[in-house]
Design a protein around this motif. Structure first.
Motif, PDB file in Angstrom:
ATOM      1  N   GLU A 122       0.838  -1.202   0.000  1.00 31.64           N
ATOM      2  CA  GLU A 122       0.000   0.000   0.000  1.00 31.64           C
ATOM      3  C   GLU A 122       0.872   1.251   0.000  1.00 31.64           C
TER       4      GLU A 122
ATOM      5  N   GLU B 254      -6.332  -4.566  -4.011  1.00 33.48           N
ATOM      6  CA  GLU B 254      -7.129  -3.942  -2.957  1.00 33.48           C
ATOM      7  C   GLU B 254      -6.357  -2.798  -2.295  1.00 33.48           C
TER       8      GLU B 254
ATOM      9  N   LYS C 124      -6.496   0.124  -4.602  1.00 32.84           N
ATOM     10  CA  LYS C 124      -7.813   0.769  -4.535  1.00 32.84           C
ATOM     11  C   LYS C 124      -7.937   1.634  -3.283  1.00 32.84           C
ATOM     12  N   ARG C 125      -7.422   1.155  -2.156  1.00 29.44           N
ATOM     13  CA  ARG C 125      -7.467   1.967  -0.928  1.00 29.44           C
ATOM     14  C   ARG C 125      -6.703   3.273  -1.112  1.00 29.44           C
TER      15      ARG C 125
ATOM     16  N   ASP D 201      -8.694   5.583  -3.402  1.00 27.47           N
ATOM     17  CA  ASP D 201      -9.794   6.176  -2.632  1.00 27.47           C
ATOM     18  C   ASP D 201      -9.270   7.266  -1.691  1.00 27.47           C
ATOM     19  N   LYS D 202      -8.121   7.029  -1.085  1.00 26.52           N
ATOM     20  CA  LYS D 202      -7.507   8.002  -0.172  1.00 26.52           C
ATOM     21  C   LYS D 202      -7.114   9.275  -0.921  1.00 26.52           C
TER      22      LYS D 202
END
Length: 151
Positions: A102, A138, A141-142, A145-146
């Motif tokens: 991430e 995933e 995607k986080r 979105d952030k």
């Protein structure tokens, strides 16, 4: 016999901080590699890497700058990433490795665009860290979105 045991425990304890330093350096170097993959290490990427290292390892500004300098030197002299990823894989639990992926996605999106080389790097690193494509997607995607929330 007692002296040997004492020496064994003493040397094991003295190596623990070294391992932690190596782990920090390996993680920082992977973040720097993601930042420079598009050919530049601009201010936006540097700011994100600095923030991520500060938050992840609870470092002060001076410690982060030293770690960042070491990471840049490591990447400049590295001819492979396996050693770095092996250090992370062997010392981070699976959720921490997903967290690093991430962080890598956040670094590659720091300049507002995704370069093909950057996305390829994150995919390769995810594989070397035993993070599945689904988990990496995933994490990506986080971060997207952030980023959208900040705009």
């Amino acid at each position: 016999m007692m002296n040997r045991l004492k020496k064994l425990f003493t040397s094991a304890q003295s190596q623990q901080p070294l391992a932690q330093d190596e782990l920090k350096l390996a993680a920082a170097a992977l973040l720097v590699e993601a930042a420079v993959m598009d050919g530049t290490f601009d201010d936006a990427e540097r700011t994100v890497v600095t923030r991520l290292l500060t938050e992840r390892f609870a470092l002060d500004a001076e410690e982060v700058q030293e770690l960042l300098s070491q990471a840049e030197a490591t990447i400049a002299n590295a001819n492979e990433l396996y050693t770095l990823t092996r250090t992370v894989k062997d010392n981070f639990e699976h959720p921490e490795r997903i967290g690093l992926i991430e962080m890598l996605w956040e670094v590659v999106y720091a300049d507002g665009k995704l370069d093909d080389y950057e996305s390829n790097l994150v995919r390769r690193l995810a594989g070397l860290l035993y993070v599945s494509d689904r988990e990496s997607g995933e994490a990506r995607k986080r971060i997207l979105d952030k980023i959208a929330l900040k705009e």
